[in-house]
Write a protein that holds these residues in place. Sequence first.
Motif, PDB file in Angstrom:
ATOM      1  N   TYR A 317     -14.423  43.145 -44.663  1.00  0.00           N
ATOM      2  CA  TYR A 317     -15.514  42.497 -43.925  1.00  0.00           C
ATOM      3  C   TYR A 317     -15.321  42.792 -42.446  1.00  0.00           C
ATOM      4  CZ  TYR A 317     -12.155  38.811 -42.703  1.00  0.00           C
ATOM      5  OH  TYR A 317     -11.071  38.126 -42.221  1.00  0.00           O
ATOM      6  N   ALA A 318     -16.421  42.863 -41.721  1.00  0.00           N
ATOM      7  CA  ALA A 318     -16.347  43.237 -40.302  1.00  0.00           C
ATOM      8  C   ALA A 318     -17.305  42.393 -39.480  1.00  0.00           C
ATOM      9  CB  ALA A 318     -16.683  44.720 -40.136  1.00  0.00           C
ATOM     10  N   ARG A 319     -16.907  42.165 -38.245  1.00  0.00           N
ATOM     11  CA  ARG A 319     -17.794  41.583 -37.235  1.00  0.00           C
ATOM     12  C   ARG A 319     -17.686  42.460 -35.993  1.00  0.00           C
ATOM     13  NH1 ARG A 319     -18.526  35.318 -35.933  1.00  0.00           N
ATOM     14  NH2 ARG A 319     -19.938  35.670 -37.669  1.00  0.00           N
ATOM     15  N   LEU A 320     -18.807  43.024 -35.571  1.00  0.00           N
ATOM     16  CA  LEU A 320     -18.839  43.956 -34.455  1.00  0.00           C
ATOM     17  C   LEU A 320     -19.744  43.425 -33.347  1.00  0.00           C
ATOM     18  CD1 LEU A 320     -19.365  47.229 -36.536  1.00  0.00           C
ATOM     19  CD2 LEU A 320     -17.195  46.152 -35.914  1.00  0.00           C
ATOM     20  N   PHE A 321     -19.278  43.530 -32.109  1.00  0.00           N
ATOM     21  CA  PHE A 321     -20.085  43.178 -30.944  1.00  0.00           C
ATOM     22  C   PHE A 321     -20.393  44.478 -30.211  1.00  0.00           C
ATOM     23  CE2 PHE A 321     -17.599  39.438 -31.952  1.00  0.00           C
ATOM     24  CZ  PHE A 321     -18.561  38.436 -31.949  1.00  0.00           C
ATOM     25  N   ILE A 322     -21.671  44.842 -30.167  1.00  0.00           N
ATOM     26  CA  ILE A 322     -22.086  46.167 -29.725  1.00  0.00           C
ATOM     27  C   ILE A 322     -23.046  46.066 -28.550  1.00  0.00           C
ATOM     28  CG2 ILE A 322     -23.460  48.178 -30.419  1.00  0.00           C
ATOM     29  CD1 ILE A 322     -22.258  47.849 -33.213  1.00  0.00           C
ATOM     30  N   ALA A 323     -22.779  46.886 -27.535  1.00  0.00           N
ATOM     31  CA  ALA A 323     -23.728  47.053 -26.430  1.00  0.00           C
ATOM     32  C   ALA A 323     -24.675  48.179 -26.813  1.00  0.00           C
ATOM     33  CB  ALA A 323     -22.985  47.383 -25.144  1.00  0.00           C
ATOM     34  N   GLN A 334     -36.074  48.361 -34.106  1.00  0.00           N
ATOM     35  CA  GLN A 334     -35.808  49.527 -34.953  1.00  0.00           C
ATOM     36  C   GLN A 334     -34.371  49.479 -35.496  1.00  0.00           C
ATOM     37  OE1 GLN A 334     -36.132  53.222 -32.798  1.00  0.00           O
ATOM     38  NE2 GLN A 334     -36.411  54.458 -34.649  1.00  0.00           N
ATOM     39  N   VAL A 335     -33.423  49.163 -34.632  1.00  0.00           N
ATOM     40  CA  VAL A 335     -32.018  49.056 -35.053  1.00  0.00           C
ATOM     41  C   VAL A 335     -31.845  47.925 -36.069  1.00  0.00           C
ATOM     42  CG1 VAL A 335     -29.694  48.463 -34.280  1.00  0.00           C
ATOM     43  CG2 VAL A 335     -31.097  50.047 -32.941  1.00  0.00           C
ATOM     44  N   THR A 336     -32.463  46.787 -35.786  1.00  0.00           N
ATOM     45  CA  THR A 336     -32.359  45.639 -36.698  1.00  0.00           C
ATOM     46  C   THR A 336     -32.925  45.976 -38.066  1.00  0.00           C
ATOM     47  OG1 THR A 336     -32.505  44.089 -34.835  1.00  0.00           O
ATOM     48  CG2 THR A 336     -32.998  43.226 -37.031  1.00  0.00           C
ATOM     49  N   ALA A 337     -34.069  46.640 -38.096  1.00  0.00           N
ATOM     50  CA  ALA A 337     -34.693  47.009 -39.370  1.00  0.00           C
ATOM     51  C   ALA A 337     -33.836  48.010 -40.133  1.00  0.00           C
ATOM     52  CB  ALA A 337     -36.085  47.586 -39.121  1.00  0.00           C
ATOM     53  N   ASP A 338     -33.210  48.933 -39.421  1.00  0.00           N
ATOM     54  CA  ASP A 338     -32.398  49.956 -40.079  1.00  0.00           C
ATOM     55  C   ASP A 338     -31.109  49.371 -40.665  1.00  0.00           C
ATOM     56  OD1 ASP A 338     -31.735  52.910 -40.547  1.00  0.00           O
ATOM     57  OD2 ASP A 338     -29.998  52.234 -39.394  1.00  0.00           O
ATOM     58  N   LEU A 339     -30.497  48.426 -39.938  1.00  0.00           N
ATOM     59  CA  LEU A 339     -29.209  47.879 -40.380  1.00  0.00           C
ATOM     60  C   LEU A 339     -29.349  46.689 -41.341  1.00  0.00           C
ATOM     61  CD1 LEU A 339     -27.092  47.996 -37.095  1.00  0.00           C
ATOM     62  CD2 LEU A 339     -27.073  49.601 -39.007  1.00  0.00           C
ATOM     63  N   SER A 340     -30.504  46.063 -41.367  1.00  0.00           N
ATOM     64  CA  SER A 340     -30.677  44.867 -42.201  1.00  0.00           C
ATOM     65  C   SER A 340     -30.319  45.082 -43.674  1.00  0.00           C
ATOM     66  CB  SER A 340     -32.109  44.333 -42.088  1.00  0.00           C
ATOM     67  OG  SER A 340     -32.320  43.762 -40.827  1.00  0.00           O
ATOM     68  N   PRO A 341     -30.625  46.226 -44.293  1.00  0.00           N
ATOM     69  CA  PRO A 341     -30.266  46.403 -45.704  1.00  0.00           C
ATOM     70  C   PRO A 341     -28.765  46.435 -45.977  1.00  0.00           C
ATOM     71  CG  PRO A 341     -32.013  47.932 -45.085  1.00  0.00           C
ATOM     72  CD  PRO A 341     -31.491  47.331 -43.814  1.00  0.00           C
ATOM     73  N   ILE A 342     -27.952  46.769 -44.955  1.00  0.00           N
ATOM     74  CA  ILE A 342     -26.507  46.860 -45.186  1.00  0.00           C
ATOM     75  C   ILE A 342     -25.722  45.730 -44.528  1.00  0.00           C
ATOM     76  CG2 ILE A 342     -26.617  49.371 -45.439  1.00  0.00           C
ATOM     77  CD1 ILE A 342     -25.321  49.534 -42.610  1.00  0.00           C
ATOM     78  N   ALA A 343     -26.325  45.005 -43.598  1.00  0.00           N
ATOM     79  CA  ALA A 343     -25.623  43.954 -42.863  1.00  0.00           C
ATOM     80  C   ALA A 343     -25.874  42.586 -43.491  1.00  0.00           C
ATOM     81  CB  ALA A 343     -26.071  43.947 -41.404  1.00  0.00           C
ATOM     82  N   THR A 344     -24.877  41.716 -43.399  1.00  0.00           N
ATOM     83  CA  THR A 344     -25.085  40.335 -43.838  1.00  0.00           C
ATOM     84  C   THR A 344     -25.760  39.502 -42.763  1.00  0.00           C
ATOM     85  OG1 THR A 344     -22.832  39.796 -43.131  1.00  0.00           O
ATOM     86  CG2 THR A 344     -23.134  40.349 -45.447  1.00  0.00           C
ATOM     87  N   ALA A 345     -25.606  39.929 -41.506  1.00  0.00           N
ATOM     88  CA  ALA A 345     -26.291  39.230 -40.409  1.00  0.00           C
ATOM     89  C   ALA A 345     -26.340  40.146 -39.188  1.00  0.00           C
ATOM     90  CB  ALA A 345     -25.599  37.922 -40.063  1.00  0.00           C
ATOM     91  N   ILE A 346     -27.434  40.066 -38.423  1.00  0.00           N
ATOM     92  CA  ILE A 346     -27.578  40.765 -37.146  1.00  0.00           C
ATOM     93  C   ILE A 346     -28.180  39.769 -36.166  1.00  0.00           C
ATOM     94  CG2 ILE A 346     -28.603  42.702 -35.905  1.00  0.00           C
ATOM     95  CD1 ILE A 346     -28.990  44.097 -38.593  1.00  0.00           C
ATOM     96  N   GLU A 347     -27.580  39.666 -34.983  1.00  0.00           N
ATOM     97  CA  GLU A 347     -28.089  38.723 -33.986  1.00  0.00           C
ATOM     98  C   GLU A 347     -28.030  39.348 -32.599  1.00  0.00           C
ATOM     99  OE1 GLU A 347     -27.178  34.221 -32.230  1.00  0.00           O
ATOM    100  OE2 GLU A 347     -25.855  35.122 -33.727  1.00  0.00           O
ATOM    101  N   VAL A 348     -29.119  39.214 -31.855  1.00  0.00           N
ATOM    102  CA  VAL A 348     -29.110  39.594 -30.447  1.00  0.00           C
ATOM    103  C   VAL A 348     -28.568  38.401 -29.667  1.00  0.00           C
ATOM    104  CG1 VAL A 348     -30.486  40.314 -28.470  1.00  0.00           C
ATOM    105  CG2 VAL A 348     -31.091  41.124 -30.769  1.00  0.00           C
TER     106      VAL A 348
END
Length: 356
Positions: A317-323, A334-348
């Motif tokens: 499991y991973a938690r990444l903080f990305i600029a 666009q990034v959120t839509a692309d990663l949503s199928p593989i991520a358990t959560a995405i937050e700005v």
Amino acid sequence: MADKAINAAFDTGTAPVVDLHGVSRQFGDRPALQDITASIARGEIIGLIGRSGAGKSTLIRVLNGLDRPQAGRVVIAGQDITDLDEAALQPIRRRIGMIFQHFNLLSQRTVAENVALPLKIAGQPPALRRKRVLELLDLVGLADKADQYPAQLSGGQKQRVGIARALAPDPLLLLSDEATSALDPETTHSILDLLARVNRDLGLTILMITHEMEVVRRIAGRVLVLDAGRIVEEGPVARVLASPQSDTTKSLVSGLSPSLPADLVALLAPTGDQAILRIDLTGRAARLPVLQRISRLTGQEARLLHGGVGDVQGEPYARLFIALGTADATIIAQVTADLSPIATAIEVLGYVPDHV
């Protein structure tokens, strides 16, 4: 005959080992359990985690029939025990093993006598008791300690005796009540390794009651989070660690999952030059080249500011903080839509200046 019928049903049935339906228990005006519904399958290791006063001890007493819910049903291996009298509960209770934080060994009895106690109470003949005790002491690595007394043992050895005693009547369910809280970290790891081996080799169902998420991470496949008598979150341990949903869970896992450093938190603002994203991933997705994926998608340079990859019994499991390199809302979407199928959560999380 009743014991044999119950044992046969327990050993050959396919029903969940534990099935709770809307269980509630109140002491005076204080609710201890509130509408608890949960199921534990055969062979699972489940972590039940919560702070002191969350209701963990009450739930244990309800499971072994020492306390009765005021609402709901408690079903053990297909047997509804909610309204059974004491005599009918006894054969079921004998198939529920228990290990304790402070061992609860009898100081005036030898190691072998402590392990044999539940078998003696059940009326098993001395020769069979002795055979079973020696088998169990060998299993827990204490074959040479049979004739010693608890005062001669270390804390870890005492807990191994407690585990052997709990296993003596061949339980279907093992309840571990803060069993490692009194032990040092190295001894804790050895006890958890032993319980994992018992689960694997004997197919024993284990419910680990604890306030330590590290204990759950090392041994459990699934976790239930209890707060103020309610289950506020449940799921696979890797998913819960990667992306806790409730405030209680976030607090309990705070030491095990990376958090954005304070100096970066201080820079976050509602607007800025580049967005800061938190991305949680589990399983194979946790090891994918996420930064390259974002860069190829957007044409922007994505940078890892903080984070890490952990492991729950082989499940990453991973938690990444990305600029992200931009504050453009279209690119963020666009990034959120692309990663949503593989991520358990995405937050700005917010926005920071270019120089960060």
